[in-house]
Each structure stands twice: as structure tokens, then as C-alpha cells.
Enzyme design. Structure first.
Site, PDB file in Angstrom:
ATOM      1  N   GLU A   1       3.165  20.686  39.140  1.00  0.00           N
ATOM      2  CA  GLU A   1       4.470  20.441  38.543  1.00  0.00           C
ATOM      3  C   GLU A   1       4.366  19.638  37.258  1.00  0.00           C
ATOM      4  OE1 GLU A   1       7.651  19.888  41.936  1.00  0.00           O
ATOM      5  OE2 GLU A   1       5.715  19.132  42.645  1.00  0.00           O
TER       6      GLU A   1
ATOM      7  N   ARG B   1      13.008  14.997  56.919  1.00  0.00           N
ATOM      8  CA  ARG B   1      14.317  15.640  56.818  1.00  0.00           C
ATOM      9  C   ARG B   1      14.460  16.696  57.895  1.00  0.00           C
ATOM     10  NH1 ARG B   1      13.457  17.003  50.596  1.00  0.00           N
ATOM     11  NH2 ARG B   1      13.136  14.889  49.816  1.00  0.00           N
TER      12      ARG B   1
ATOM     13  N   ARG C   1      10.904  14.395  35.224  1.00  0.00           N
ATOM     14  CA  ARG C   1      11.420  15.196  36.336  1.00  0.00           C
ATOM     15  C   ARG C   1      12.774  14.636  36.732  1.00  0.00           C
ATOM     16  NH1 ARG C   1      10.819  14.565  42.393  1.00  0.00           N
ATOM     17  NH2 ARG C   1      11.367  16.596  43.269  1.00  0.00           N
TER      18      ARG C   1
ATOM     19  N   HIS D   1      12.640  22.018  44.170  1.00  0.00           N
ATOM     20  CA  HIS D   1      11.232  22.348  43.955  1.00  0.00           C
ATOM     21  C   HIS D   1      11.093  23.531  42.990  1.00  0.00           C
ATOM     22  CE1 HIS D   1      10.288  20.598  48.220  1.00  0.00           C
ATOM     23  NE2 HIS D   1      10.199  19.655  47.289  1.00  0.00           N
TER      24      HIS D   1
ATOM     25  N   ASN E   1       7.707  10.765  36.813  1.00  0.00           N
ATOM     26  CA  ASN E   1       8.467  11.146  38.006  1.00  0.00           C
ATOM     27  C   ASN E   1       8.876   9.856  38.690  1.00  0.00           C
ATOM     28  OD1 ASN E   1       9.496  12.088  40.409  1.00  0.00           O
ATOM     29  ND2 ASN E   1       7.710  13.307  40.966  1.00  0.00           N
TER      30      ASN E   1
END
Length: 399
Positions: free
Chosen positions: A384, A241, A92, A181, A11
Site C-alpha cells: 500500500e 471486528r 493514507r 482496503h 499512515n
């Protein structure tokens, strides 16, 4: 340690690299690590394997150097990744655009297309490509597979995926709600179905609450809505964010405050959310400040919960009925107060949390709803890396 049949999951962020070596069949994590501040004068890499953790401060000029140093860590523990019989390297990749909606074997054409659609995720896809390039260079004989964050939401109903703007403009510039996600939402929703041993028509809400946060409504294993949009900026209040804002604010900041596009991008992605509201984006620090009476921290928390409850309510209506609500990711798995406050006062809707169950901290899937709750409320750790490893292994097995 034998790495034969294992998958190395990468990742790659703009200045970081997380990696994990695991067996997709047994779920055994054989090693993991993270390199940080890549490209800066002083970088660091932490590697954990065989119960030992090693941290080294050094210069890592690029991701190639970071992966190369990680491979030396493996070699120090007796595993040469170039000859260990790795099944695949799983990457990813944040944005798949309209092109990629399933795990994909990486070749030059795929790399070119990921690069082309990087305008949809300029903060993420270029970094993902750097990791792909480094892995293919250092492990040329191991297949690399891209797993896309947006893939799970590719089949969103048109009404949920479409923005109400001029269709010609939207089609020309690939503007739609993609969702993110997705690997986590898919994995967790599958774990919920297994945990509850419920039929395929399970209706559920999954709340992935970390520094980045998103919600999804899933019916019968397929998503019908999600909070993130064309980019990961839309939706819930997040660590840095803003989540949902009036688009007119962007125009106002440009016209009146004279902020340029890049300045507004930085403001909304890196200086907003919880950090913009109270100066902190770590929920532990926010909780401590609230306990000390900090009004700013309390205000930020209340705004966070307000937005979360609004999405939960909307998805309850969209689904028609809700069988399960699940919390996952760093905040969702560890912040009992967030779970309690997000679902407070919903007893008339059949949602009742058991305070004692909710207070328990554990690393396994668990039910936190009361016995008389019509809706199962769960905490399910996301994974993940395992999901990426399994999908990468499936692609290689199909070759």
C-alpha cells in the site's frame, strides 16, 4: 542517501504513526519506521535506514512530536527532509465519503471536508487529519496528497453499493457501501494481471486477510463488489471486528443488555472477531493453540474459514467466471492453512491448490495452484505504501 524525488508516506492511527520513504519509480524503500503508544506516558519509535534499526523509548505527546523525532532520525543519517527535495508527502486517509474518489492535493478546503465526513469513520479520519496537520506544519514546502481507502470502490455498481433502507434517510446521511482496503485491492489486482500477463477482462477475487480483512470481486480492473460496507466493520471475521452480524443484535444489546452506543461500538470493533471468540487475534497464536488441542481456537478458526468461503462462493457467482483468486496481507501471505482450507473441496469448480507450492514461504508473487487448475490461485504481497507513493507522485506531476 538522496531523498530527492522520493515520497514520504504517512499512515497515522489514533495512537500510532507508520512512515516510509521510498522512490515511486524504482520502488526502492530508503527508510521506514513506526511510532507507537503516542500520547501515552511511555511511547516508542523504531526507525530503519541503511540496514540499521534504531529503537527509542521516549515521550511522544502527539503526532507532531512523532514526525519531528522521525525527521531527526533521518537527519542522523545525513538527510534533512526539509531540504532534501521530497516530491510529496502521501497520506493514507481511510474514508473519502462521496466527495473524494481520487488522490487529492491537500489544502485547507480538503482538510475541512475530510473533517466534515469524519462522522463516517470516527476512529480513523480524525487520526489521519492529525498526521496531515503535523506534516504540513513540519514540511510546509512539500505538497501533501491524500489517498483514500474508499476510492477504488467509488464506482461499485448501484446494486452492490446500496443498502435496502429508506432512500431519503440514506441520501441525507450518506449511507451506502463504500468499501475499504481499496489501495491494496487495486494494487494487488494490477499485480495479478501483470503476473499472469492476461488481458484486461481478467475476472478475479482478491482476499486481503490481515487483522482487518476484506474481499473483492474485480472484473476487467473494476470492482463489482466488496465485503466491507459503510464502515470497515462489515464483512469477514477479523482480528477484533465481528464482520457481518444481524443488525437486530445491536438493538437487542441496547434494549436488553442496556449497552450504550459507545459500548456496542467498542464491543463490535475491538472485542469481537477472533479475539472475542478465543481471546487471541494473532493467527500465529491461534495456530499454536489449535495444535495444542484448544477447542476455542479451533472454533474461532472454523468460523473464520466459514465466512471466508461464503464470500468466495458469492463472488464466484457474481463474476460468472473466475480467472484468479489471490491471497494478500499478513494472514493471506503467510497462513498456508487458511489458503488451503478456504479453497478446499472446490476441484469441481476448477480450483485446485498444489500442497507443496502452498507450503512455500516467500516474499514475492507466486502461484500456488496445481498445473491442472482452471483457476490460478496466487499469493501476491500487497504494498500500500508504494501504491500511495505512486499516486501522490502522479498528482504532483500533474500540477
Amino acid at each position: 542517501m538522496s531523498a530527492r524525488g522520493a515520497v514520504l508516506v504517512l499512515n497515522a492511527g489514533s495512537s500510532s504513526l507508520k512512515y516510509q520513504l521510498l522512490q515511486p519509480d524504482t520502488e526502492e524503500v530508503q527508510a521506514d519506521g513506526v511510532a507507537e503508544r503516542i500520547g501515552e506516558s511511555e511511547s516508542s519509535i523504531t526507525h530503519e535506514q541503511d540496514g540499521e534499526e534504531s529503537t527509542e523509548v521516549l515521550a511522544l505527546p502527539d503526532h507532531h512530536a512523532a514526525i519531528e523525532r522521525a525527521m531527526r532520525f533521518f537527519a542522523d543519517h545525513g538527510t534533512d527532509l526539509t531540504t532534501a527535495g521530497l516530491l510529496a508527502v502521501g497520506h493514507r486517509v481511510v474514508h473519502g465519503g462521496r466527495t473524494f474518489y481520487r488522490p487529492t492535493l491537500i489544502d485547507p478546503e480538503v482538510i475541512s471536508e475530510i473533517s466534515r465526513i469524519s462522522t463516517l469513520a470516527p476512529l480513523h479520519n480524525p487520526a489521519n487529519l492529525i498526521g496531515i496537520d503535523a506534516a504540513r506544519s513540519l514540511l510546509p514546502d512539500v505538497p501533501s496528497v491524500a489517498v483514500f481507502d474508499t476510492a477504488f470502490f467509488h464506482s461499485l455498481p448501484d446494486a452492490a453499493a446500496t443498502y435496502a433502507i429508506d432512500r431519503g434517510v440514506a441520501d441525507l446521511h450518506a449511507i451506502r457501501r463504500y468499501g475499504f482496503h481499496g489501495t491494496s485491492h487495486e494494487y494487488v489486482s494490477q499485480q495479478v494481471a501483470e503476473f499472469l500477463d492476461r488481458p484486461v477482462d481478467l475476472h478475479q477475487i482478491v482476499l486481503h486477510l490481515g487483522n482487518g480483512a476484506s474481499a473483492s470481486a474485480i472484473a476487467g480492473g473494476s470492482p463489482i463488489d466488496t465485503s466491507m460496507g459503510m464502515t470497515p466493520l462489515e464483512g469477514l471475521v477479523m482480528g477484533t471486528r465481528s464482520g457481518d452480524i444481524d443488525p437486530g443484535i445491536v438493538l437487542h444489546l441496547n434494549r436488553v443488555a442496556r449497552l450504550g452506543v459507545d459500548q456496542i461500538d467498542t464491543l463490535l470493533n475491538k472485542q469481537s472477531g477472533l479475539k472475542g471468540l478465543c481471546g487471541e487475534n494473532d493467527f500465529r497464536s491461534i495456530t499454536e493453540k489449535m495444535a495444542a488441542g484448544d477447542a476455542g481456537a479451533r472454533r474461532a478458526y472454523d468460523i473464520y474459514i466459514h465466512r471466508l468461503r461464503r464470500y468466495i462462493g458469492a463472488y464466484m457467482i457474481e463474476l460468472g467466471r473466475v480467472d484468479a483468486i489471490t491471497f494478500t496481507a499478513g494472514v493471506g501471505e503467510n497462513a498456508a492453512s487458511v489458503r488451503a482450507d478456504a479453497l478446499a473441496g472446490l476441484e469441481n469448480y476448477g480450483i485446485v491448490i498444489d500442497a507443496e507450492r502452498n507450503a512455500v514461504r516467500a516474499k514475492h508473487a507466486r502461484r500456488i495452484s496445481a498445473d491442472d487448475s482452471d483457476v490460478d490461485v496466487l499469493v501476491v504481497p500487497t504494498n500500500e505504501e508504494l501504491a500511495i507513493a505512486r499516486q501522490a507522485a502522479d498528482v504532483v506531476a500533474a500540477l
